[in-house]
Design a protein around this motif. Structure first.
Motif, PDB file in Angstrom:
ATOM      1  N   GLU A   1       5.550  12.835  -3.605  1.00 24.72           N
ATOM      2  CA  GLU A   1       6.351  11.636  -3.460  1.00 24.72           C
ATOM      3  C   GLU A   1       5.482  10.469  -3.021  1.00 24.72           C
ATOM      4  OE1 GLU A   1      10.575  11.841  -1.968  1.00 24.72           O
ATOM      5  OE2 GLU A   1       9.638  10.653  -0.391  1.00 24.72           O
ATOM      6  N   LEU A   2       5.807   9.313  -3.611  1.00 23.57           N
ATOM      7  CA  LEU A   2       5.098   8.097  -3.258  1.00 23.57           C
ATOM      8  C   LEU A   2       5.788   7.473  -2.045  1.00 23.57           C
ATOM      9  CD1 LEU A   2       2.716   6.809  -4.764  1.00 23.57           C
ATOM     10  CD2 LEU A   2       4.340   5.272  -5.866  1.00 23.57           C
ATOM     11  N   LEU A  18       8.935   0.243  -5.404  1.00 18.54           N
ATOM     12  CA  LEU A  18       8.527   1.603  -5.056  1.00 18.54           C
ATOM     13  C   LEU A  18       9.247   2.618  -5.943  1.00 18.54           C
ATOM     14  CD1 LEU A  18       6.852   3.237  -3.012  1.00 18.54           C
ATOM     15  CD2 LEU A  18       8.871   3.355  -1.581  1.00 18.54           C
ATOM     16  N   GLU A  19      10.537   2.364  -6.187  1.00 16.38           N
ATOM     17  CA  GLU A  19      11.336   3.293  -7.002  1.00 16.38           C
ATOM     18  C   GLU A  19      10.777   3.384  -8.418  1.00 16.38           C
ATOM     19  OE1 GLU A  19      12.613   0.922  -4.979  1.00 16.38           O
ATOM     20  OE2 GLU A  19      13.074   2.459  -3.458  1.00 16.38           O
ATOM     21  N   ALA A  20      10.436   2.219  -9.004  1.00 19.03           N
ATOM     22  CA  ALA A  20       9.904   2.205 -10.364  1.00 19.03           C
ATOM     23  C   ALA A  20       8.602   2.994 -10.423  1.00 19.03           C
ATOM     24  CB  ALA A  20       9.684   0.771 -10.828  1.00 19.03           C
ATOM     25  N   ARG A  29      -2.171   0.685  -4.483  1.00 18.86           N
ATOM     26  CA  ARG A  29      -1.347  -0.491  -4.238  1.00 18.86           C
ATOM     27  C   ARG A  29      -0.347  -0.597  -5.375  1.00 18.86           C
ATOM     28  NH1 ARG A  29      -1.945  -4.881  -1.104  1.00 18.86           N
ATOM     29  NH2 ARG A  29      -4.099  -4.593  -0.501  1.00 18.86           N
ATOM     30  N   LEU A  30       0.891  -0.949  -5.046  1.00 16.06           N
ATOM     31  CA  LEU A  30       1.885  -1.164  -6.097  1.00 16.06           C
ATOM     32  C   LEU A  30       1.448  -2.369  -6.917  1.00 16.06           C
ATOM     33  CD1 LEU A  30       5.214  -0.764  -4.087  1.00 16.06           C
ATOM     34  CD2 LEU A  30       4.258   0.836  -5.741  1.00 16.06           C
ATOM     35  N   LEU A  77       0.847  -1.198   0.000  1.00 13.01           N
ATOM     36  CA  LEU A  77       0.000   0.000   0.000  1.00 13.01           C
ATOM     37  C   LEU A  77       0.881   1.246   0.000  1.00 13.01           C
ATOM     38  CD1 LEU A  77      -2.871  -0.675   2.567  1.00 13.01           C
ATOM     39  CD2 LEU A  77      -2.980  -0.664   0.078  1.00 13.01           C
ATOM     40  N   VAL A  78       0.562   2.180  -0.867  1.00 13.31           N
ATOM     41  CA  VAL A  78       1.356   3.406  -0.944  1.00 13.31           C
ATOM     42  C   VAL A  78       0.451   4.618  -0.874  1.00 13.31           C
ATOM     43  CG1 VAL A  78       3.336   2.459  -2.179  1.00 13.31           C
ATOM     44  CG2 VAL A  78       1.335   3.224  -3.450  1.00 13.31           C
TER      45      VAL A  78
END
Lengths: 906, 113
Positions: free
Chosen positions: A338-339, A314-316, A307-308, A135-136
């Protein structure tokens, strides 16, 4: 198969060892009888035959031992014997056992309690979603514009449904893009009307979190339909519907939806299970935002949650999202987005403190373990002769060492069991300390606006993970404390110990120096804790003694919930004006006022920023200063000083020239080289000018440790800007000679009298609000302080124990010295020198440890440097004072040694 | 106990010897078993009779032999051990294994010589 069967048989044999032993005895007796019979038949005498039979069988005891090894599990048998032996010897020395168990219980209990907090807060997956780690959240980050500097600020800038849709369509690295907001709203048509926390969500979020209702169904994904439905949380269902099983289909009225004052009828569609507490514990239900109906109404915005996508890092996702969001927000405020992981964002504010507290409790456990190690070592030394006897009787060295480890593990387990009680009590205390804020709401009409001041507090418990940790810790600590004695025991020399007397029999110089080292380590650890605790508590003192810029004595704040449908802004202001005039006539009340928020409330409203030129197309500025909509007596009620110009007075009000006041921080930032008085300014896109008539002293608005930010004060009645100025309702403040508690009844009657539908809530002394803003630093300082006190006491006990032992050990020597003419003072000096040496070495090492800990805790400190010399000096002096007591008692005992008696003992 | 090489010889083989003795002689008590072993070994193998007990309990726990109290011809009580069906199967397997091992060792020693 046969092997498994054999193992089962062995375990069974262990369990039924008495029966097995009896059977073997019978069989051996029969066997001996047969041999004897044979030999007698061959002409031997009965006695010779009996002896020969024993020889032939090879020693009954040996056979018994070999049989036991073959039939059962050797080490298990040994362990059983060791445990029985250990329990017996511990029950003989009750005092020592009690001290050791209590010390371990304290150490293990405290460590487990803190572990359960750290584990729940930092490590445990979020409860409301499977695979919560993906989750982000999208947050806005703004560089600090504070003249005093500081870290970049995080803003929860909301995203609209349209923006979420765009992201959903274009961002491949995210799934389930949703918006979420939490709002304090008024709910009617329920059992207990009042303010409730409602999650305003986009329909995707329930799918994103894998939500399944316990009753009924989820919200409709159709925006129009979903906005007229409400899904209840388990807590909301209990509180507002008395757990009515037929709740689905009932209708409630929601009053305020994020600034949009409309009475909205909602049909209850379902109830969620208790574990689903999203986004906050106190959330009573969820609904969809009203779709925008025209250009004039504001657009609902919420925090962006997603959600990723599977396999995306996360970086991508960040790389993909940055240009998309920049595009999306090109007309928005100038911030970067920022995520971040939802879990990190949730616990980020407490992570450094948790690590420091975790480290300090580990040091406390270390001290406890050192103490018990020392006790056990002393016990091993005084039992050297007993060990020597066992060794002489054939016990192997490894067997003796194992016995020592078993003793330690026994202590550990019993200590761990006691630790369970300590941990439970510590957690209960922790919860009280951590929820200080909501408990102090005097009206207790539902959840206070502060909510839980600590993330995931309600989830902290002694669950399976914590219990496993505790058991491991108990056995581990037990083995560690037994280790020194085990090493000692493995060096047992049966002949030396049996022969020697006095000092040598107690283990000699090697063991004494080991015990001294342990004491040095203890003193060092305690010193480290003491410095840490002092730094935190002095930092807290600095915080509390910060000049806030406002008075809290006699100031009470409260809020009033009003039916939003019948109270648009204008009528709300009228109600507030009438209420404060009535308040002033209450006995003991000196002044009363209202504002959109009081200090320490974390609401922000910039009113579009304050500018010296008009611009109707201007971009909103997130750091344009903090707007306060206040009534006339707000500043004097809170004792906020006007430094230049004037306060609002009877000249001001609706229809009068528009005037405002700015604070010093704003004056410094926007008018660094001129007098702001009389300057004309414009708010946001508004083109009508305002005149600055006064400069107000800076106050601590967003926290005692937060430097004052630019602020301006306007009369809410002079401006209708299309958006509500009291999104959370006005905060009322009053200064009275009566304590807050005695005002509640009067206030309730007054409010009811003005409007029977109005409800009083969040009645709180201003002092409480300020105090609760430092609840976390206070919590950390209390925890580390408690650890330090316990640690110092334990270390002092350890020091005392070793010195007392040394004195006893050297009694003959002291006797000789005194016989040879040494005075009592000489003897005291001798012991004190020894003790002082240990303490000195420990303190020196402790300072090194403290520097390391203090550096790590630097982020938690306010107004004090991690290497503050005074703190270190205080810690050294404080510990030296405690140590002095631990030294003086055995030193005096040494000085009372009677030369004759002591020599005779030898 | 002394003589490491003797113990090493007995380990593993004693179980097999006991199984074999029970197979040929029928149920035996420990003393009779010891006597039988002494007889067969013809004084090449000196054995504390007590040494049998760990082997007996091991075999019993594997389910290869079963012990039962009985009476000797002189009216004394004794515990008789008898081979079970599983024990008979195990004896076959163990014997074959022992032969393979013995053959291998024999071959190796032959090569060395």
């Amino acid at each position: 198969m046969a092997r498994l069967r054999a193992l089962v048989s062995r375990l069974r044999a262990f369990a039924r060892r008495d029966r097995e032993e009896a059977a073997l005895t019978r069989e051996l007796a029969a066997h001996l009888q047969l041999i004897e019979d044979d030999l007698i038949r061959r002409g031997q005498t009965r006695e010779d035959a009996a002896r020969a039979a024993r020889v032939a069988i090879g020693g009954v005891d040996q056979v018994r031992e070999a049989h036991r090894d073959a039939r059962s599990i050797g080490w298990l048998e040994d362990l059983r014997v060791d445990v029985v032996y250990g329990v017996r010897s511990f029950s003989k020395s009750r005092g020592l056992t009690l001290a050791a168990v209590a010390t371990l219980a304290l150490g293990i209990g405290a460590t487990s309690a803190i572990f359960s907090v750290v584990y729940t807060v930092l490590l445990k997956p979020l409860p409301y979603a499977h695979d919560a780690n993906s989750l982000v959240r999208l947050v806005a980050i703004m560089p600090s514009t504070n003249p005093a500097g500081g870290p970049p600020r995080r803003l929860d800038l909301g995203f609209s449904a349209d923006e979420a849709r765009t992201l959903r369509a274009s961002a491949r690295s995210l799934t389930g893009v949703s918006t979420v907001a939490s709002s304090l709203l008024t709910l009617r048509g329920v059992d207990a009307a009042g303010h409730v926390t409602i999650g305003i969500v986009s329909p995707e979020v329930l799918g994103l979190l894998g939500a399944r209702p316990a009753l009924g169904r989820l919200l409709s994904s159709d925006p129009d339909q979903g906005a007229h439905e409400i899904l209840l949380s388990h807590a909301g269902w209990l509180r507002y519907f008395g757990a009515d099983p037929a709740v689905v289909g009932r209708t409630v009225t929601l009053d305020t939806v994020l600034g949009r004052r409309v009475g909205r009828d909602l049909a209850v569609v379902g109830v969620m299970p208790p574990a689903f507490t999203f986004p906050r514990v106190e959330t009573s239900g969820w609904t969809l935002p009203l779709p925008p109906t025209g250009a004039t109404t504001g657009v609902f915005r919420g925090r962006l949650l997603a959600r990723l996508a599977p396999g995306v890092s996360l970086e991508a996702a960040r790389a993909e999202l940055t240009p998309i969001v920049r595009d999306l927000r090109q007309h928005g405020p100038e911030v970067t987005y920022e995520l971040v992981r939802e879990q990190d964002e949730l616990v980020g504010p407490v992570r450094p403190a948790m690590l420091v507290v975790g480290a300090t409790v580990a040091v406390l456990l270390l001290i406890a373990c050192l103490n018990v190690t020392n006790l056990l070592l002393a016990r091993a030394l005084s039992r050297a002769r007993e060990l020597a006897v066992r060794a002489a009787l054939g016990a192997s060295r490894s067997r003796l060492a194992r016995q020592a480890l078993t003793d330690g593990a026994l202590l550990g387990l019993v200590g761990g069991a006691g630790g369970l009680a300590v941990a439970a009590a510590a957690l209960a205390l922790f919860r009280i300390l951590a929820t200080a804020l909501p408990r102090l709401d005097l009206t207790s009409s539902g959840p206070g606006w502060g909510g839980a001041s600590f993330p995931r507090l309600e989830e902290i418990a002694l669950d399976g993970t914590v219990l496993t940790f505790m058991a491991t810790l108990a056995i581990g600590a037990g083995l560690v404390v037994g280790l020194a004695s085990a090493i000692r025991a493995s060096r047992t020399d049966p002949f030396g110990a049996m022969r020697a007397t006095g000092t040598a029999a107690r283990g000699g110089a090697g063991a004494s120096s080991a015990r001294r080292l342990l004491v040095v380590a203890q003193v060092a650890s305690a010193m480290t804790l003491l410095v840490g605790a002092l730094l935190l508590s002095r930092s807290l003192q600095h915080l509390l003694s910060t000049d806030t810029g406002y008075q809290t004595d006699g100031v009470t704040t409260f809020q009033v919930a009003l039916p939003a449908a019948t109270y648009p802004d204008a009528r709300l202001l009228t109600f507030a004006d009438i209420l404060i005039s009535r308040l002033r006539s209450l006995p003991g009340v000196q002044s009363a006022a209202y504002a959109n928020q009081v200090p320490m409330v974390q609401l922000r409203d910039t009113a579009g920023g304050l500018w010296t030129t008009p611009d109707p197309t201007r971009k909103p500025q997130p750091d344009g200063g903090d707007a306060r909509y206040v009534s006339r007596d707000y500043l004097p009620t809170l004792g906020i000083r006007v430094i230049a110009g004037r306060d609002f007075d009877e000249r001001d009000g609706p229809g009068q020239p528009r005037v405002l006041l700015v604070n010093q921080a704003l004056a410094r930032r926007q008018f660094p080289d001129r007098d702001p008085l009389g300057v004309q300014v414009f708010l946001g896109r508004d083109t009508e000018p305002w005149t600055i008539v006064g400069v107000v002293a800076d106050v601590r608005q967003f926290g005692l440790d937060a430097a004052p930010e630019p602020q301006f004060f306007i009369d809410g009645r002079q401006w209708s800007r299309g958006m509500p100025i009291f999104p959370a309702g006005p905060y009322f403040v009053m200064k009275a000679t009566r304590p807050t508690a005695s005002l509640v009844a009067d206030l309730r009657a007054l409010v009811q009298d003005l409007d029977p539908e109005a409800a009083l809530f969040n009645v709180m002394p201003m002092a409480t609000i300020v105090a609760s803003s430092v609840a976390r630093p206070r919590l950390y300082a209390s925890l580390v302080g408690a650890f330090a006190v316990v640690g110092a006491v334990l270390a002092a006990i350890g020091l005392y124990g070793v010195l007392a032992f040394l004195v006893q050990e050297r009694t003959p020597e002291i006797g000789v010295r005194m016989a040879l003419g040494a005075s009592r003072a000489d003897v005291v000096r001798m012991v004190a020198r020894q003790g002082g040496g240990l303490v000195g070495a420990g303190l020196l090492l402790g300072v090194v440890g403290a520097v390391v800990l203090a550096r790590a805790a630097a982020g938690l400190l306010y107004g004090i440097r991690p290497l503050d010399p005074a703190t270190y000096v205080i810690a050294v002096v404080a510990f030296a004072a405690v140590a002095a007591v631990a030294i003086v008692v055995p030193a005096r005992r040494a000085s009372r040694v009677d030369p004759l008696t002591s020599l005779r003992c030898e | 106990m002394s003589g490491g090489d003797r113990i090493a010889l007995l380990q593993g083989t004693l179980d097999l010897i006991v199984l074999r003795a029970l197979d040929t002689m029928g149920p035996l008590h420990a003393y009779a078993l010891a006597a039988r072993l002494a007889q067969v070994a013809d004084a090449q193998l000196t054995l504390n009779q007590g040494t049998l007990y760990p082997a007996l309990v091991r075999l019993e726990q594997k389910g290869w032999i079963a012990g039962r109290w009985g009476t000797t011809e002189h009216g004394r009580e004794a515990r008789y051990y008898a081979l079970t069906a599983a024990g008979r199967r195990a004896l076959k397997g163990e014997t074959a294994r022992w032969r393979r091992l013995a053959g291998l060792v024999e071959r190796l020693l032959g090569d060395e010589a």
